[in-house]
Design a protein around this motif. Sequence first.
Motif, PDB file in Angstrom:
ATOM      1  N   LYS A   1     -13.595  19.195  -9.537  1.00 17.65           N
ATOM      2  CA  LYS A   1     -13.661  18.128 -10.548  1.00 17.65           C
ATOM      3  C   LYS A   1     -12.279  17.861 -11.118  1.00 17.65           C
ATOM      4  N   GLN A   2     -11.458  18.915 -11.281  1.00 14.71           N
ATOM      5  CA  GLN A   2     -10.109  18.751 -11.817  1.00 14.71           C
ATOM      6  C   GLN A   2      -9.305  17.830 -10.905  1.00 14.71           C
ATOM      7  N   GLY A   3      -9.405  18.045  -9.591  1.00 14.71           N
ATOM      8  CA  GLY A   3      -8.701  17.184  -8.642  1.00 14.71           C
ATOM      9  C   GLY A   3      -9.180  15.748  -8.712  1.00 14.71           C
ATOM     10  N   GLU A   4     -10.485  15.554  -8.841  1.00 21.15           N
ATOM     11  CA  GLU A   4     -11.035  14.205  -8.959  1.00 21.15           C
ATOM     12  C   GLU A   4     -10.573  13.549 -10.253  1.00 21.15           C
ATOM     13  N   ASP A   5     -10.540  14.304 -11.341  1.00 23.76           N
ATOM     14  CA  ASP A   5     -10.098  13.770 -12.634  1.00 23.76           C
ATOM     15  C   ASP A   5      -8.645  13.313 -12.562  1.00 23.76           C
ATOM     16  N   LYS A   6      -7.798  14.105 -11.913  1.00 26.85           N
ATOM     17  CA  LYS A   6      -6.380  13.749 -11.798  1.00 26.85           C
ATOM     18  C   LYS A   6      -6.206  12.486 -10.965  1.00 26.85           C
ATOM     19  N   GLN A   7      -6.996  12.352  -9.887  1.00 29.04           N
ATOM     20  CA  GLN A   7      -6.931  11.147  -9.064  1.00 29.04           C
ATOM     21  C   GLN A   7      -7.373   9.931  -9.871  1.00 29.04           C
ATOM     22  N   ALA A   8      -8.469  10.063 -10.608  1.00 29.68           N
ATOM     23  CA  ALA A   8      -8.968   8.956 -11.419  1.00 29.68           C
ATOM     24  C   ALA A   8      -7.966   8.590 -12.505  1.00 29.68           C
ATOM     25  N   GLU A   9      -7.344   9.592 -13.117  1.00 32.94           N
ATOM     26  CA  GLU A   9      -6.355   9.347 -14.161  1.00 32.94           C
ATOM     27  C   GLU A   9      -5.162   8.595 -13.600  1.00 32.94           C
ATOM     28  N   ALA A  10      -4.693   8.993 -12.426  1.00 40.02           N
ATOM     29  CA  ALA A  10      -3.548   8.330 -11.809  1.00 40.02           C
ATOM     30  C   ALA A  10      -3.880   6.886 -11.447  1.00 40.02           C
ATOM     31  N   GLN A  11      -5.100   6.654 -10.969  1.00 39.72           N
ATOM     32  CA  GLN A  11      -5.502   5.312 -10.576  1.00 39.72           C
ATOM     33  C   GLN A  11      -5.726   4.402 -11.774  1.00 39.72           C
ATOM     34  N   GLN A  12      -6.247   4.954 -12.866  1.00 42.27           N
ATOM     35  CA  GLN A  12      -6.608   4.144 -14.020  1.00 42.27           C
ATOM     36  C   GLN A  12      -5.576   4.208 -15.136  1.00 42.27           C
ATOM     37  N   ASP A  13      -4.575   5.087 -14.986  1.00 43.80           N
ATOM     38  CA  ASP A  13      -3.572   5.271 -16.028  1.00 43.80           C
ATOM     39  C   ASP A  13      -4.225   5.498 -17.392  1.00 43.80           C
ATOM     40  N   ALA A  14      -5.264   6.368 -17.377  1.00 45.61           N
ATOM     41  CA  ALA A  14      -5.992   6.679 -18.609  1.00 45.61           C
ATOM     42  C   ALA A  14      -5.999   8.188 -18.813  1.00 45.61           C
ATOM     43  N   PRO A  15      -6.069   8.644 -20.060  1.00 39.27           N
ATOM     44  CA  PRO A  15      -6.109  10.086 -20.297  1.00 39.27           C
ATOM     45  C   PRO A  15      -7.419  10.693 -19.793  1.00 39.27           C
ATOM     46  N   ARG A  16      -7.360  11.970 -19.470  1.00 38.81           N
ATOM     47  CA  ARG A  16      -8.575  12.672 -19.071  1.00 38.81           C
ATOM     48  C   ARG A  16      -9.533  12.761 -20.243  1.00 38.81           C
ATOM     49  N   VAL A  17     -10.805  12.642 -19.935  1.00 35.51           N
ATOM     50  CA  VAL A  17     -11.823  12.686 -20.972  1.00 35.51           C
ATOM     51  C   VAL A  17     -12.043  14.112 -21.443  1.00 35.51           C
ATOM     52  N   ARG A  18     -11.879  15.089 -20.562  1.00 36.84           N
ATOM     53  CA  ARG A  18     -12.153  16.477 -20.913  1.00 36.84           C
ATOM     54  C   ARG A  18     -11.157  17.384 -20.216  1.00 36.84           C
ATOM     55  N   ASP A  19     -11.014  18.577 -20.754  1.00 33.28           N
ATOM     56  CA  ASP A  19     -10.228  19.603 -20.082  1.00 33.28           C
ATOM     57  C   ASP A  19     -10.993  20.014 -18.840  1.00 33.28           C
ATOM     58  N   SER A  20     -10.319  20.204 -17.726  1.00 31.20           N
ATOM     59  CA  SER A  20     -11.027  20.442 -16.469  1.00 31.20           C
ATOM     60  C   SER A  20     -11.089  21.912 -16.074  1.00 31.20           C
ATOM     61  N   GLY A  21     -10.607  22.818 -16.918  1.00 31.44           N
ATOM     62  CA  GLY A  21     -10.705  24.231 -16.603  1.00 31.44           C
ATOM     63  C   GLY A  21     -12.122  24.750 -16.785  1.00 31.44           C
ATOM     64  N   ALA A  22     -12.415  25.871 -16.167  1.00 33.25           N
ATOM     65  CA  ALA A  22     -13.739  26.477 -16.311  1.00 33.25           C
ATOM     66  C   ALA A  22     -13.575  27.845 -16.959  1.00 33.25           C
ATOM     67  N   PHE A  23     -14.127  28.012 -18.118  1.00 36.58           N
ATOM     68  CA  PHE A  23     -14.069  29.288 -18.814  1.00 36.58           C
ATOM     69  C   PHE A  23     -14.949  30.322 -18.109  1.00 36.58           C
ATOM     70  N   PHE A  24     -16.080  29.879 -17.569  1.00 38.55           N
ATOM     71  CA  PHE A  24     -16.990  30.752 -16.835  1.00 38.55           C
ATOM     72  C   PHE A  24     -16.857  30.465 -15.340  1.00 38.55           C
ATOM     73  N   PRO A  25     -16.199  31.336 -14.571  1.00 35.69           N
ATOM     74  CA  PRO A  25     -16.033  31.079 -13.142  1.00 35.69           C
ATOM     75  C   PRO A  25     -17.334  31.207 -12.353  1.00 35.69           C
ATOM     76  N   GLU A  26     -18.298  31.899 -12.945  1.00 35.37           N
ATOM     77  CA  GLU A  26     -19.629  31.984 -12.331  1.00 35.37           C
ATOM     78  C   GLU A  26     -20.638  32.180 -13.453  1.00 35.37           C
ATOM     79  N   VAL A  27     -21.856  31.777 -13.167  1.00 34.29           N
ATOM     80  CA  VAL A  27     -22.955  31.959 -14.114  1.00 34.29           C
ATOM     81  C   VAL A  27     -24.049  32.699 -13.364  1.00 34.29           C
ATOM     82  N   THR A  28     -24.486  33.814 -13.914  1.00 31.66           N
ATOM     83  CA  THR A  28     -25.555  34.602 -13.307  1.00 31.66           C
ATOM     84  C   THR A  28     -26.750  34.617 -14.252  1.00 31.66           C
ATOM     85  N   ILE A  29     -27.877  34.210 -13.725  1.00 34.32           N
ATOM     86  CA  ILE A  29     -29.119  34.168 -14.498  1.00 34.32           C
ATOM     87  C   ILE A  29     -30.107  35.120 -13.836  1.00 34.32           C
TER      88      ILE A  29
END
Length: 134
Positions: A79-107
């Motif tokens: 998603k981070q890569g997609e966000d950067k591509q969209a930002e470059a194409q639209q010259d708009a700031p990212r809507v959200r931080d693209s990092g993931a605090f939880f690298p996995e979720v186990t239920i």
Amino acid sequence: MSTETTASVSTHILDTSIGKPAAGVSISLAARTGLHGEWAALGGSATDADGRCKDLPALPEGTTHVRLDFETETYFSNKQGEDKQAEAQQDAPRVRDSGAFFPEVTITFAVNPGEHYHVPLLLNPFGYSVYRGS
């Protein structure tokens, strides 16, 4: 597989940071019999374009506990890569931080024979919620 002697599991993921299904998230399924039984890896799958995982492996007879492992780090990295591509194409700031605090979720949850368990995951980069759906 007899539906009267085994439980069944399904899941889907919604990325609440964008209000859309989370496609391409790898999910692993494991099961055990009894509280202190050994976990047996049963296989896995990935979410489709609708965020659903429709082809999880069947649970063996006697399963009492199930574990779903969601690989969220790869999803958010993509998603981070997609966000950067969209930002470059639209010259708009990212809507959200693209990092993931939880690298996995186990239920991990308990199951009863003959019942179906739908376990939706509501996900964003810094939190998640899960519940038993219908």
